[in-house]
Design a protein around this motif. Structure first.
Motif, PDB file in Angstrom:
ATOM      1  N   GLU A 284       0.674  -1.192   0.128  1.00 58.69           N
ATOM      2  CA  GLU A 284       0.047  -0.016  -0.077  1.00 58.69           C
ATOM      3  C   GLU A 284       1.069   1.275  -0.119  1.00 58.69           C
ATOM      4  O   GLU A 284       0.396   2.193  -0.607  1.00 58.69           O
ATOM      5  CB  GLU A 284      -0.935  -0.002   1.186  1.00 58.69           C
ATOM      6  N   ILE A 285       2.030   1.190   0.460  1.00 59.78           N
ATOM      7  CA  ILE A 285       2.921   2.216   0.648  1.00 59.78           C
ATOM      8  C   ILE A 285       3.443   2.624  -0.560  1.00 59.78           C
ATOM      9  O   ILE A 285       3.501   3.600  -1.094  1.00 59.78           O
ATOM     10  CB  ILE A 285       4.114   2.166   1.772  1.00 59.78           C
ATOM     11  N   ASP A 286       3.864   1.462  -1.187  1.00 58.58           N
ATOM     12  CA  ASP A 286       4.417   1.381  -2.730  1.00 58.58           C
ATOM     13  C   ASP A 286       3.191   2.165  -3.758  1.00 58.58           C
ATOM     14  O   ASP A 286       3.743   2.844  -4.553  1.00 58.58           O
ATOM     15  CB  ASP A 286       4.905   0.093  -3.275  1.00 58.58           C
ATOM     16  N   ARG A 287       2.234   1.716  -3.454  1.00 59.57           N
ATOM     17  CA  ARG A 287       0.888   2.162  -4.449  1.00 59.57           C
ATOM     18  C   ARG A 287       0.876   3.841  -4.209  1.00 59.57           C
ATOM     19  O   ARG A 287       0.824   4.648  -5.013  1.00 59.57           O
ATOM     20  CB  ARG A 287      -0.217   1.538  -4.061  1.00 59.57           C
ATOM     21  N   ILE A 288       1.034   4.469  -3.041  1.00 59.62           N
ATOM     22  CA  ILE A 288       0.887   5.625  -2.572  1.00 59.62           C
ATOM     23  C   ILE A 288       2.174   6.276  -3.380  1.00 59.62           C
ATOM     24  O   ILE A 288       2.077   7.514  -3.796  1.00 59.62           O
ATOM     25  CB  ILE A 288       0.928   6.019  -1.198  1.00 59.62           C
ATOM     26  N   ASP A 289       3.440   5.832  -3.453  1.00 62.36           N
ATOM     27  CA  ASP A 289       4.469   6.294  -3.681  1.00 62.36           C
ATOM     28  C   ASP A 289       4.441   6.547  -5.414  1.00 62.36           C
ATOM     29  O   ASP A 289       5.046   7.306  -5.925  1.00 62.36           O
ATOM     30  CB  ASP A 289       5.673   5.606  -3.533  1.00 62.36           C
ATOM     31  N   LYS A 290       3.628   5.613  -5.828  1.00 60.39           N
ATOM     32  CA  LYS A 290       3.403   5.758  -7.486  1.00 60.39           C
ATOM     33  C   LYS A 290       2.333   6.596  -8.112  1.00 60.39           C
ATOM     34  O   LYS A 290       2.105   6.954  -9.004  1.00 60.39           O
ATOM     35  CB  LYS A 290       3.149   4.466  -7.984  1.00 60.39           C
TER      36      LYS A 290
ATOM     37  N   ALA B 295      -1.577  14.773  -1.311  1.00 62.36           N
ATOM     38  CA  ALA B 295      -2.841  14.615  -0.478  1.00 62.36           C
ATOM     39  C   ALA B 295      -2.910  13.332   0.295  1.00 62.36           C
ATOM     40  O   ALA B 295      -3.755  13.195   1.313  1.00 62.36           O
ATOM     41  CB  ALA B 295      -4.120  14.599  -1.465  1.00 62.36           C
ATOM     42  N   ALA B 296      -2.277  12.346   0.027  1.00 66.13           N
ATOM     43  CA  ALA B 296      -2.120  11.259   0.877  1.00 66.13           C
ATOM     44  C   ALA B 296      -0.720  10.968   1.733  1.00 66.13           C
ATOM     45  O   ALA B 296      -0.677   9.863   2.000  1.00 66.13           O
ATOM     46  CB  ALA B 296      -1.835   9.805  -0.299  1.00 66.13           C
TER      47      ALA B 296
ATOM     48  N   ALA C  68       1.950   8.140   6.273  1.00 67.85           N
ATOM     49  CA  ALA C  68       2.436   8.453   7.668  1.00 67.85           C
ATOM     50  C   ALA C  68       1.928   7.333   8.513  1.00 67.85           C
ATOM     51  O   ALA C  68       2.628   6.617   9.140  1.00 67.85           O
ATOM     52  CB  ALA C  68       2.618   9.768   8.149  1.00 67.85           C
ATOM     53  N   ARG C  69       0.584   7.185   8.416  1.00 68.75           N
ATOM     54  CA  ARG C  69       0.051   6.045   9.422  1.00 68.75           C
ATOM     55  C   ARG C  69       0.287   4.750   9.022  1.00 68.75           C
ATOM     56  O   ARG C  69       0.653   3.988   9.843  1.00 68.75           O
ATOM     57  CB  ARG C  69      -1.473   6.317   9.106  1.00 68.75           C
ATOM     58  N   LEU C  70       0.630   4.439   7.715  1.00 74.93           N
ATOM     59  CA  LEU C  70       0.951   3.167   7.305  1.00 74.93           C
ATOM     60  C   LEU C  70       2.493   2.891   7.464  1.00 74.93           C
ATOM     61  O   LEU C  70       2.982   1.698   7.736  1.00 74.93           O
ATOM     62  CB  LEU C  70       0.615   3.095   5.563  1.00 74.93           C
ATOM     63  N   GLN C  71       3.141   3.914   7.371  1.00 75.96           N
ATOM     64  CA  GLN C  71       4.522   3.804   7.855  1.00 75.96           C
ATOM     65  C   GLN C  71       4.666   3.247   9.450  1.00 75.96           C
ATOM     66  O   GLN C  71       5.470   2.490   9.810  1.00 75.96           O
ATOM     67  CB  GLN C  71       5.417   5.022   7.646  1.00 75.96           C
ATOM     68  N   GLN C  72       3.704   4.008  10.134  1.00 70.46           N
ATOM     69  CA  GLN C  72       4.002   3.500  11.623  1.00 70.46           C
ATOM     70  C   GLN C  72       3.474   2.132  11.928  1.00 70.46           C
ATOM     71  O   GLN C  72       3.871   1.393  12.553  1.00 70.46           O
ATOM     72  CB  GLN C  72       2.808   4.486  12.369  1.00 70.46           C
ATOM     73  N   GLN C  73       2.356   1.863  10.981  1.00 66.60           N
ATOM     74  CA  GLN C  73       1.849   0.449  11.193  1.00 66.60           C
ATOM     75  C   GLN C  73       2.957  -0.629  10.640  1.00 66.60           C
ATOM     76  O   GLN C  73       3.088  -1.664  11.268  1.00 66.60           O
ATOM     77  CB  GLN C  73       0.640   0.309  10.444  1.00 66.60           C
TER      78      GLN C  73
END
Length: 597
Positions: A341-347, A355-356, A361-366
């Motif tokens: 999911e983090i990779d998807r946001i990065d793309k 905007a995301a 940041a929340r996914l990074q903490q998880q």
């Protein structure tokens, strides 16, 4: 041997006894002088004494003087000169006993003449027993010491004004003296100087009561000060006991860490199980995803903390190897999903990616929480087994429970003034011996045992202080005997509060019913508005005199018993049992009952 010297022996014995008689008088003088000084110190309340102490001091001085007189050497020359003077022998004996460098023809006739003269002299006649100035001085000093002691302990000077009050306070002093010795013994064992001082102050207070040096008002005031001192001493002992218990906890934690390290569990391995609440939530989610039910906790949070462990370590140690493997797989799957999911946001395009940012940041903490959980799950089965054995060691759990119990008892003593019972202390002592004996490490066993025993001694010293306070106050009638029973003592003499009057028999009681009832009272709350007036008006009151509405009715007219109660009130006022500012009120009350007569 000179025949005159042999004739002097019977005179020498007489002189020795006269020296003893004189030495006895001198010794009594010295002892009586010291006794007078001691009596003055007693009068000044610096160092108390009694008749036995004063008499013993004079007797010891007399015995010392008598022995010194008997052992005093009596030279032949001095004795001969004394006999010549007293018997008027014109230096015959002195000349006969003189040592000459050589003998002459006159030596033998002189010796014979002196011997015949001595045979005609009776020792008792020239050395009679007489009263000297020392004997008169000894008698005078003994009278002086007795007078000072009598005057210092006389009610005319200070102390109780009535014989009954004096006898009552003397009994109270004997009770206080009995409780002072255990306080001193416990303080000595606990190495508590303040406890030793408290015992000394209690002993001094007991002497003041027994010697009649305090009236009732002074005794109550001083007892109140000693009670505060005892409470503070008990609090100090409780605080010290908690410190000793903390030392035992620290030593126990070191011992447990050593056991864990010997079992293959290093501190960094145990640190992996220290999860945050969010990481604990991730573990719960992984367990639900894997269909694993949460095991019931076996240790309290405080026990885990003292052992240097975490709740996560306990939960993981209770799982089977298969369950832990499922958790590892579930954690790995979750990490992959979060990373995806983090990779998807990065793309995403720059605008959408900006905007995301919060979601990323929340996914990074998880992801970090999942990685931390994964680290905790990497502990081997052998390490989990060692951890489970460590937590299930019965002596460790029992030691933790013992420490918690000691902390609770010491906190109650410090905060509530509630001393542990004798049975509680005996039980704690037995548990300390049994549990520390089961420890394998001699050094750790001795360190923990010493800290626990020191804590127990502090608690015992604090208990003695509180018990002494209760006994002292009860003996002076400052608390009812029912309250003293709470501290473990059954001595209820001197307690006040017992009365045959049941006018207040139903006070402190709330009538209850097991059935529901409707209240009959009706109220209407009304608010009143207005302004405060500073004008001071007159106050008025109404005194109502009527029979009591509760208790048993008396069949005896009060006029018949009024003189008895009035006499008792007057006795209480003369004995200082009623405050001065209330005496007028008491007199007016009885005058109103008797019509001013």
């Amino acid at each position: 041997m000179n025949p005159v010297a042999e004739s002097l022996d019977r005179f020498r014995k007489r002189v020795r006894w006269l020296n003893a008689w004189r030495g006895l008088a001198i010794g009594v003088c010295v002892g009586a002088a010291l006794a007078s000084g001691w009596a003055c110190l007693d009068w000044a309340r610096i160092w108390y004494t009694n008749w036995r102490g004063l008499g013993l001091l004079a007797c010891l001085g007399g015995i010392a003087g008598l022995v010194a007189g008997l052992l005093r050497r009596v030279p032949d020359e001095a004795l001969a000169r004394s006999i010549d003077v007293r018997a008027r022998l014109k230096d015959r004996v002195k000349t006969a006993v003189e040592v000459r460098p050589s003998t002459t023809v006159f030596d033998r006739p002189q010796s014979e003449d002196a011997r015949r003269a001595l045979e005609s002299v009776v020792p008792e006649s020239i050395y009679p027993v007489r009263l000297s100035r020392w004997h008169i001085a000894a008698l005078a000093l003994m009278v002086l010491a007795a007078s000072i002691f009598l005057l210092g302990n006389s009610p005319v000077v200070h102390g109780p004004k009535t014989p009954s009050e004096r006898a009552e306070l003397k009994v109270a002093g004997q009770k206080v003296e009995r409780v002072a010795a255990p306080v001193a013994e416990a303080a000595q064992k606990a190495q508590a100087p303040t406890g030793t001082k408290l015992a000394s102050d209690l002993t001094r207070f007991a002497q003041e009561l027994e010697n009649g040096r305090l009236n009732r008002e002074e005794a109550l005031r001083k007892a109140n000060d000693l009670a505060k001192q005892a409470e503070q001493e008990a609090k100090d002992r409780a605080d010290t006991a908690q410190q000793r218990a903390q030392q035992a906890e620290t030593a126990l934690s070191k011992y447990q860490a050593k056991l864990a390290e010997d079992s293959g569990l290093k501190p960094e391995d145990l640190e992996k199980t220290n999860l945050t609440p969010d990481q604990e939530a991730a573990l719960d989610q992984a367990m639900r995803d894997s269909g694993i039910s949460a095991p019931a906790p076996q240790l309290s949070s405080e026990q885990l903390k003292n052992m240097g462990l975490t709740r996560t370590a306990e939960r993981l140690s209770q799982m089977t190897p298969n369950e832990r493997e499922k958790l590892r797989q579930a954690a790995a799957v979750r990490q992959a999903a979060i990373q995806k999911e983090i990779d998807r946001i990065d793309k995403l395009p720059p605008a959408e990616r900006k905007a995301a940012e919060q979601e990323r940041a929340r996914l990074q903490q998880q992801l970090r929480d999942a990685q931390k959980l994964g680290e905790a799950l990497k502990l081997t089965d052998e390490q989990m087994k060692a951890l489970r054995e460590l937590m299930q060691m019965p002596e460790m759990k029992q030691l933790q429970e013992l420490l918690a119990k000691m902390r609770q008892k010491s906190q109650q003593m410090a905060q509530e003034g509630k001393a542990p019972t004798k049975e509680d202390l005996e039980e704690l002592k037995k548990q300390i011996e049994e549990l520390t004996q089961a420890m394998k490490d001699p050094k750790a066993r001795e360190e923990i045992r010493k800290a626990l025993e020191d804590a127990l001694k502090q608690m015992q010293s604090g208990k003695m202080s509180l018990d002494a306070m209760q006994a002292m106050m009860t003996s002076l009638g400052m608390i009812p005997s029912s309250q003293q029973g709470q501290s473990g003592s059954s001595d209820d003499e001197g307690a006040y509060g017992k009365t045959d009057d049941d006018s207040f028999a139903n006070t402190g009681r709330v009538n209850k019913s097991q059935h529901e009832m409707e209240t009959k009272g009706q109220t209407s709350p009304v608010g009143v508005r207005g302004q405060w007036r500073n004008d001071k008006g007159e106050e008025w009151s109404v005194s109502v005199k009527a029979p009591t509405q509760v208790g048993n009715r008396s069949s005896v007219p009060y006029q018949k018993v009024l003189p008895t109660y009035r006499k008792a009130a007057e006795k209480a006022m003369s004995g200082g049992k009623i405050p001065k500012d209330q005496e007028k009120r008491v007199k007016e009350y009885f005058e109103s009952l008797s019509g001013g007569k």
